[in-house]
Design a protein around this motif. Structure first.
Motif, short mmCIF file in Angstrom:
data_model
loop_
_atom_site.label_atom_id
_atom_site.label_comp_id
_atom_site.label_asym_id
_atom_site.label_seq_id
_atom_site.Cartn_x
_atom_site.Cartn_y
_atom_site.Cartn_z
N THR A 122 28.79 50.75 40.08
CA THR A 122 30.16 50.55 39.00
C THR A 122 30.80 49.36 39.12
O THR A 122 31.70 48.88 38.43
CB THR A 122 30.93 51.83 39.05
OG1 THR A 122 31.60 51.96 40.10
CG2 THR A 122 30.20 53.00 39.00
N LEU A 123 30.51 48.59 40.25
CA LEU A 123 31.48 47.54 40.50
C LEU A 123 30.76 46.33 39.56
O LEU A 123 29.82 45.73 39.70
CB LEU A 123 31.11 46.90 41.84
CG LEU A 123 31.32 48.09 42.91
CD1 LEU A 123 30.96 47.77 44.24
CD2 LEU A 123 32.60 48.55 42.84
N THR A 124 31.70 45.88 38.72
CA THR A 124 31.35 44.86 37.87
C THR A 124 32.60 43.85 37.79
O THR A 124 33.73 44.12 38.13
CB THR A 124 31.30 45.49 36.29
OG1 THR A 124 32.51 46.25 35.96
CG2 THR A 124 30.42 46.41 36.28
N GLY A 125 32.26 42.73 36.84
CA GLY A 125 33.31 41.79 36.91
C GLY A 125 34.11 41.83 35.48
O GLY A 125 33.75 42.72 34.76
N GLU A 126 34.50 40.76 34.82
CA GLU A 126 35.12 41.19 33.57
C GLU A 126 34.63 39.69 32.65
O GLU A 126 34.45 38.75 33.39
CB GLU A 126 36.55 41.55 33.47
CG GLU A 126 37.55 40.21 34.20
CD GLU A 126 38.71 40.53 34.25
OE1 GLU A 126 39.15 41.34 33.11
OE2 GLU A 126 39.58 40.08 34.91
N HIS A 127 34.90 40.00 31.42
CA HIS A 127 34.46 38.95 30.59
C HIS A 127 35.87 38.63 29.95
O HIS A 127 36.66 39.30 29.53
CB HIS A 127 33.59 39.22 29.38
CG HIS A 127 33.38 38.37 28.27
ND1 HIS A 127 34.35 38.15 27.24
CD2 HIS A 127 32.60 37.29 28.04
CE1 HIS A 127 34.12 37.31 26.40
NE2 HIS A 127 33.02 36.57 27.06
N ILE A 128 36.22 37.18 29.86
CA ILE A 128 37.57 36.46 29.50
C ILE A 128 37.30 35.62 28.20
O ILE A 128 36.75 34.65 28.46
CB ILE A 128 38.32 36.05 30.46
CG1 ILE A 128 38.48 36.77 31.92
CG2 ILE A 128 39.65 35.56 30.24
CD1 ILE A 128 38.63 36.21 33.27
N GLY A 131 38.57 31.64 23.33
CA GLY A 131 38.42 30.98 22.27
C GLY A 131 36.88 30.59 22.12
O GLY A 131 36.11 31.14 22.13
N ALA A 132 36.58 29.19 21.91
CA ALA A 132 35.63 28.63 21.86
C ALA A 132 34.71 28.78 23.13
O ALA A 132 33.49 28.98 23.00
CB ALA A 132 35.57 27.17 21.57
N SER A 133 35.41 28.84 24.31
CA SER A 133 34.57 28.84 25.42
C SER A 133 34.95 30.28 26.12
O SER A 133 35.61 31.09 25.22
CB SER A 133 35.10 27.92 26.52
OG SER A 133 34.80 26.66 25.90
N PHE A 134 34.66 30.75 27.14
CA PHE A 134 34.95 32.04 27.95
C PHE A 134 34.54 31.85 29.31
O PHE A 134 34.28 30.83 29.91
CB PHE A 134 33.98 33.15 27.38
CG PHE A 134 32.49 33.14 27.77
CD1 PHE A 134 32.05 33.47 28.79
CD2 PHE A 134 31.50 32.10 27.07
CE1 PHE A 134 30.74 33.62 29.12
CE2 PHE A 134 30.13 32.16 27.34
CZ PHE A 134 29.62 32.77 28.50
N ALA A 135 35.14 32.93 30.22
CA ALA A 135 34.86 32.67 31.50
C ALA A 135 34.71 34.27 31.80
O ALA A 135 34.80 35.29 31.00
CB ALA A 135 36.29 32.60 32.04
N ILE A 476 34.35 32.04 36.74
CA ILE A 476 33.35 31.21 36.35
C ILE A 476 33.90 30.93 34.95
O ILE A 476 33.82 31.53 34.12
CB ILE A 476 31.96 31.62 36.35
CG1 ILE A 476 31.50 32.08 37.84
CG2 ILE A 476 30.95 30.73 35.75
CD1 ILE A 476 31.23 33.62 37.89
N TYR A 477 34.16 29.58 34.57
CA TYR A 477 34.52 29.06 33.01
C TYR A 477 33.35 28.58 32.67
O TYR A 477 32.44 27.77 33.23
CB TYR A 477 35.61 28.18 33.51
CG TYR A 477 36.26 27.43 32.15
CD1 TYR A 477 37.59 27.67 31.80
CD2 TYR A 477 35.51 26.74 31.39
CE1 TYR A 477 38.09 27.23 30.49
CE2 TYR A 477 35.97 26.28 30.32
CZ TYR A 477 37.01 26.56 29.75
OH TYR A 477 37.99 26.05 28.56
N VAL A 478 32.87 28.99 31.22
CA VAL A 478 31.96 28.48 30.92
C VAL A 478 32.21 27.62 29.64
O VAL A 478 32.63 28.16 28.77
CB VAL A 478 30.93 29.63 30.17
CG1 VAL A 478 29.66 29.12 29.71
CG2 VAL A 478 30.51 30.58 31.70
N GLU A 479 32.08 26.45 29.68
CA GLU A 479 32.23 25.47 28.44
C GLU A 479 31.36 25.38 27.57
O GLU A 479 30.01 25.29 27.65
CB GLU A 479 32.60 23.94 29.08
CG GLU A 479 32.89 22.95 28.01
CD GLU A 479 34.32 23.53 27.37
OE1 GLU A 479 35.37 23.20 28.05
OE2 GLU A 479 34.18 23.73 26.05
#
Ligand code: NAD
Length: 487
Positions: A122-128, A131-135, A476-479
């Motif tokens: 059950t150990l997960t990260g999160e989506h942030i 706007g146009a990008s995400f982390a 992790i920042y995803v451009e």
């Protein structure tokens, strides 16, 4: 010898002996008889353990979390199926009565493995959303964790550290207390039987110097210690020097406050559990029992009556309630506090001396002792004794008893007995302690985080909270668009 293991250490999935170790003896505290002769880890063995843990951790971190969970849950079942054998071993090594070890040691370890086995996938990260990008974040293991145990709950402590560490994908090198080296080796066997890859859980024996060498090793990421406050300070200093992450589960002098509307029979039961279980050798014990003056004599007379019925004796006999202390030095320490308490003017209500037990003249037995008329300044009321010694203190006023309960450098646990639900929560809110109970004492289900405020510790074991202490978050920042630069 009654409990001689195959070899002293369990490293890389097999039993090993160290060529240049020093002698380490395990004794049965009821008789003083040597039950196992081991050696401490030398530098070569420590290096071997680090090498094995490094290889094992790489493999384990790449194992799907669902499979990691299955291995932990299989280990839990193996411990349960061997509970009697493991309990006898724990009783031989610690002197705690079989009546207790059958339900509180390997059994609690199994509960912990099952709980963290369930949590693993059950150990997960999160989506942030940006706007146009995400982390996004990932929860990653720390690497190699060192576990260092105390002698009062050897296999339980090993499981409470290994289960969350392994659920998160770490490897562990566990150093049991030099006083109780045996059951952690059985845990290593159970892990192997359950399919844990070699090197993921290793046991090395030794005194504090072996612990210190493990902490300062550059490859080690984290240390989790269960021990006394002075050892906690040393471990924190060394970890600080090497910037290692730490969890510290340390000592206490916890308050148990009994108000005038409490159910007296239950309050007496809780006070007995909070002081005499495991011969009083429990970190979270409620050793300062504050009793409202209006019920004091009633409480004391019922407590004395019930305490006199406790059966002291052979810890291997399931009828025995109270076994010996773990060692001669611990016996001497506790006896010195019985002396100090009497010199300080506390009234002995029951007990007060070493206990002589027929057929066990060399056992480290102490009578369960209740001191009344104890005042805050006495040493028996402020120092951790770690034996079957209860201090009963009087109080009249709620605000005053809260201030007195908090007037200590420790902050591990606290308890309140009252039928007034608002008072119960109001008082608990003001107590400076990490683990609290209302109308009971010392229950530690694995689902509930456990740990201390103030000098009683850093971090938490058990519950979801433990995951924070055995994993790290990668962000992790995803451009999704282009990259602008000033020139
Ligand atoms: P201890 O502090 O003497 O030893 C604990 C462990 O630390 C042992 O394995 C020992 O070899 C190791 N150690 C000692 N010096 C070290 C150093 N410099 N570097 C690294 N490791 C070192 O404690 P103990 O006498 O085994 O246990 C009793 C104490 O433990 C009591 O104070 C009790 O309150 C505490 N305790 C706390 C908890 C908790 O969860 N908070 C649980 C059980 C016991």
């Amino acid at each position: 010898m009654r409990a001689q293991p195959t070899a002293s250490h369990h490293v890389g999935g097999r039993y090993l002996e160290s060529a240049n170790g020093n002698e380490l003896l395990s004794t049965f505290p009821a008789t003083g008889e040597v039950i196992a002769r081991l050696t401490t880890a030398d530098d070569a063995l420590i290096d071997e353990a680090i090498k094995a843990a490094k290889a094992g951790q790489k493999l384990w971190a790449a194992t799907p979390a669902a499979e990691r969970g299955r291995v932990l849950r299989r280990t839990a079942e193996i411990l349960r199926s061997k509970n009697h054998e493991l309990s006898v071993l724990e009783t031989l090594d610690t002197g705690k009565p079989l009546q207790e070890t059958l339900i509180a040691d390997a059994a609690s370890g199994a509960d912990c493995l099952e709980y963290f086995g369930g949590l693993a996938q059950t150990l997960t990260g999160e989506h942030i959303d940006l706007g146009a990008s995400f982390a996004y974040t990932k929860r990653e293991p720390l690497g190699i964790c060192v576990g260092i145990g105390a002698w009062n709950y050897p296999i339980q402590i090993a499981c409470w550290k290994a289960a969350p560490a392994l659920a998160c994908g770490n490897a562990m090198i566990f150093k049991p207390s030099e006083v109780t080296p045996l059951s952690a080796l059985k845990l290593a066997e159970a892990f192997k039987e359950a399919g844990l890859p070699d090197g993921v859980f290793n046991v090395v024996q030794g005194f504090g110097d072996v612990g210190a060498k493990l902490i300062s090793h550059p490859t080690v990421a984290k240390v989790s210690l269960t021990g006394s406050v002075p050892t906690g300070s040393k471990v924190a200093a060394l970890s600080g020097e090497h910037l290692k992450k730490i969890t510290l589960e340390l000592g206490g002098k916890s308050p148990l406050i009994i108000f005038d509307d409490a159910d007296i029979e239950n309050a007496v039961s809780a006070s007995i559990n909070a002081n005499f279980y495991s011969s009083g050798q429990i970190c979270s014990n409620g050793t300062r029992v504050f009793v409202h003056t209006s019920i004091k004599e009633k409480f004391l007379s019922r407590l004395a009556e019930r305490t006199r019925t406790a059966i002291l004796g052979d810890p291997l006999d399931e009828a025995t309630n109270i076994g010996p202390l773990v060692s001669k030095p611990q016996l001497d320490k506790v006896l010195s506090y019985l002396d100090i308490g009497q010199k300080e003017g506390a009234r002995v209500v029951v007990g007060g001396s070493a206990a002589s037990v027929t057929d066990y003249p060399n056992g480290y037995f102490v009578e369960p002792t209740v001191f009344a008329d104890v005042t805050d300044g006495m040493r028996i009321a402020s120092e951790e004794i770690f034996g079957p010694v209860m201090c009963v203190l009087d109080f009249d006023d709620e605000a005053d008893v809260i201030a007195r309960a908090n007037n200590t450098e420790f902050g591990l646990a606290a308890g309140v007995f009252t039928k007034d639900i608002q008072r119960a929560h109001r008082v608990i809110d003001q107590l400076q302690a990490g683990t609290c109970w209302i109308n009971t004492y010392n229950l530690t289900p694995i689902e509930m985080p456990f740990g201390g405020y103030k000098k009683s510790g850093i971090g938490r074991e058990n519950g979801h909270a433990a995951i924070e202490h055995y994993s790290q978050i990668k962000s992790i920042y995803v451009e999704m668009a282009g990259v602008e630069a000033p020139f």
